[in-house]
Enzyme design. Structure first.
Site, PDB file in Angstrom:
ATOM      1  N   THR A   1      89.202  33.864  62.193  1.00  0.00           N
ATOM      2  CA  THR A   1      88.538  34.843  61.327  1.00  0.00           C
ATOM      3  C   THR A   1      87.033  34.784  61.599  1.00  0.00           C
ATOM      4  OG1 THR A   1      88.450  33.243  59.499  1.00  0.00           O
ATOM      5  CG2 THR A   1      90.306  34.800  59.534  1.00  0.00           C
TER       6      THR A   1
ATOM      7  N   VAL B   1      83.898  35.099  59.848  1.00  0.00           N
ATOM      8  CA  VAL B   1      82.887  34.301  59.152  1.00  0.00           C
ATOM      9  C   VAL B   1      83.098  32.815  59.427  1.00  0.00           C
ATOM     10  CG1 VAL B   1      81.916  33.687  56.906  1.00  0.00           C
ATOM     11  CG2 VAL B   1      82.568  36.050  57.356  1.00  0.00           C
ATOM     12  N   CYS B   2      84.346  32.382  59.384  1.00  0.00           N
ATOM     13  CA  CYS B   2      84.654  30.972  59.638  1.00  0.00           C
ATOM     14  C   CYS B   2      84.225  30.552  61.037  1.00  0.00           C
ATOM     15  CB  CYS B   2      86.152  30.723  59.470  1.00  0.00           C
ATOM     16  SG  CYS B   2      86.790  31.119  57.827  1.00  0.00           S
ATOM     17  N   THR B   3      84.412  31.431  62.002  1.00  0.00           N
ATOM     18  CA  THR B   3      84.016  31.120  63.374  1.00  0.00           C
ATOM     19  C   THR B   3      82.519  30.835  63.454  1.00  0.00           C
ATOM     20  OG1 THR B   3      85.819  32.472  64.249  1.00  0.00           O
ATOM     21  CG2 THR B   3      83.987  32.008  65.738  1.00  0.00           C
TER      22      THR B   3
ATOM     23  N   LEU C   1      81.706  27.344  61.577  1.00  0.00           N
ATOM     24  CA  LEU C   1      82.061  26.141  62.320  1.00  0.00           C
ATOM     25  C   LEU C   1      81.147  25.945  63.516  1.00  0.00           C
ATOM     26  CD1 LEU C   1      84.516  26.344  60.401  1.00  0.00           C
ATOM     27  CD2 LEU C   1      85.886  25.377  62.242  1.00  0.00           C
TER      28      LEU C   1
END
Length: 211
Positions: free
Chosen positions: A42, A44-46, A49
């Protein structure tokens, strides 16, 4: 389970991209940041992290171990890592917990059913070397976190744990701090012999103590 500041962070065993861990044993004598992201692959998560990977040296300087989590499998994490590295220009340098059974997410109350019944919100737990929860923050799925702010909070937590001070609004390391209200003037003279700026009896500004 409702977790509050000062509670002992729940211990757990889990599989991660670095192999199996027992959480408290993994923390050891360091601090830790446990943060959840809703879903692998996804956008935003990318970005989040990737940002943490870029800042890993800053966490290391503060003796803070970093570990991420979502309710996906380790196998999915491992497939996703190449996307993170390619799109964010980083090398993943910290573990991700595989929590497909939601054991850790439930233990840390990372799933908020009024938002989503199955995916985690963006939770951040800062945990001290004593395994106590020092800070909790929660962001909605649509809002990426400010990792510089997480580091600022850690700096404040570590400073105020060592010294009888508090940090004011928008404080940055090296700026003046506040003498804790629990410290009377006589004790303050012992702790801060160079003196302080007396704005009010409850508001005494002093240079940041050296470690």
């Amino acid at each position: 389970m409702t977790l509050r500041l000062g509670d002992t962070a729940p211990d757990f065993g889990a599989d991660t991209t670095d192999g199996p861990i027992q959480f408290h044993e993994w923390i050891g004598t360091s601090w830790a940041m446990l943060f959840s992201h809703p879903k692998d692959f996804t956008p935003v998560c990318t970005t989040e992290l990737g940002a943490v990977a870029r800042l890993k040296a800053e966490f290391d300087k503060r003796d803070v171990k970093v570990i991420g989590l979502s309710v996906d499998s380790v196998a999915d994490h491992e497939k996703w890592i190449s996307d993170i590295e390619e799109t964010q220009g980083v090398t993943m340098n910290y573990p991700l917990i595989g929590d497909a059974d939601r054991k850790v997410a439930d233990l840390y109350d990372m799933i908020h059913p009024s938002v989503n019944n199955t995916l985690t919100v963006r939770s951040v737990f800062v945990i001290g070397s004593d395994k106590k929860i020092k800070s909790i923050s929660v962001y909605p799925m649509s809002v990426g976190r400010n990792m510089d702010e997480v580091l600022r909070v850690i700096d404040s937590l570590q400073l105020t744990e060592k010294h009888a001070v508090a940090t004011p609004v928008d404080w940055r390391p090296g700026e003046d701090v506040i003498i804790a209200p629990t410290v009377d003037n006589d004790e303050a003279m012992e702790k801060f012999p160079a003196g302080w700026r007396h704005l009010r009896p409850y508001l005494r500004m002093v240079a940041q103590p050296e470690d």
